[in-house]
Design a protein around this motif. Structure first.
Motif, PDB file in Angstrom:
ATOM      1  N   THR A   1      46.595  36.948  47.469  1.00  0.00           N
ATOM      2  CA  THR A   1      45.974  35.630  47.497  1.00  0.00           C
ATOM      3  C   THR A   1      44.578  35.777  46.918  1.00  0.00           C
ATOM      4  OG1 THR A   1      47.167  34.990  49.494  1.00  0.00           O
ATOM      5  CG2 THR A   1      45.153  33.774  49.016  1.00  0.00           C
ATOM      6  N   SER A   2      44.157  34.782  46.136  1.00  0.00           N
ATOM      7  CA  SER A   2      42.802  34.805  45.594  1.00  0.00           C
ATOM      8  C   SER A   2      42.044  33.560  46.051  1.00  0.00           C
ATOM      9  CB  SER A   2      42.814  34.862  44.069  1.00  0.00           C
ATOM     10  OG  SER A   2      41.489  34.925  43.588  1.00  0.00           O
ATOM     11  N   PRO A   3      41.190  33.715  47.074  1.00  0.00           N
ATOM     12  CA  PRO A   3      40.441  32.548  47.551  1.00  0.00           C
ATOM     13  C   PRO A   3      39.439  32.027  46.518  1.00  0.00           C
ATOM     14  CG  PRO A   3      39.707  34.538  48.675  1.00  0.00           C
ATOM     15  CD  PRO A   3      40.904  34.917  47.850  1.00  0.00           C
TER      16      PRO A   3
ATOM     17  N   THR B   1      48.272  31.857  45.923  1.00  0.00           N
ATOM     18  CA  THR B   1      48.958  32.996  46.521  1.00  0.00           C
ATOM     19  C   THR B   1      50.149  33.366  45.654  1.00  0.00           C
ATOM     20  OG1 THR B   1      48.313  32.389  48.769  1.00  0.00           O
ATOM     21  CG2 THR B   1      50.243  33.814  48.544  1.00  0.00           C
TER      22      THR B   1
ATOM     23  N   TYR C   1      53.637  35.063  45.594  1.00  0.00           N
ATOM     24  CA  TYR C   1      54.629  35.264  46.647  1.00  0.00           C
ATOM     25  C   TYR C   1      54.856  36.759  46.939  1.00  0.00           C
ATOM     26  CZ  TYR C   1      57.965  36.336  42.928  1.00  0.00           C
ATOM     27  OH  TYR C   1      58.596  36.902  41.857  1.00  0.00           O
TER      28      TYR C   1
END
Length: 114
Positions: free
Chosen positions: A93-95, A46, A48
């Protein structure tokens, strides 16, 4: 006064800066009016939530990103992009992990000072 980048940048030669926390950055080209940057996210990372005075356009090269801009979250995939107005709160965010191309106007002076 800010300098400007070379006219050509070769991805296999340009420095890739490890920002820590699963993020890496490569400067692609800039002058005082415009900057393009390649960003790598490790899986599950993630960035910020923050804001800055610059206009920003982000293009998703690879992976899935959950982008939040001013309280609205959308899922972006390769080929998608978003515009972030000056002073807008935003984060991502990059899952899956992935790669972004960020462009800024004017250039992010803080990226060159680090």
């Amino acid at each position: 006064m800010m300098s400007e980048s070379a006219h050509f940048t070769f991805g296999n030669e340009a420095e890739i800066e490890d920002l820590g926390g699963g993020l890496k950055r490569q400067m692609l080209g800039y002058n005082h009016e415009l900057m393009a940057v390649k960003i790598w996210f490790d899986e599950g990372i993630t960035a910020y939530t923050h804001s800055h005075r610059h206009s920003q356009v982000t293009y998703v090269v690879e992976g899935e990103f959950h982008f939040m801009i001013d309280g609205v979250t959308k899922i972006l995939k390769p080929g998608d992009s978003c515009y972030i107005p000056p002073h807008a709160e935003h984060g991502a965010t990059s899952p899956t992990g992935g790669i972004l191309i960020d462009t800024f106007s004017p250039a992010r002076e803080d990226f060159l000072e680090e």
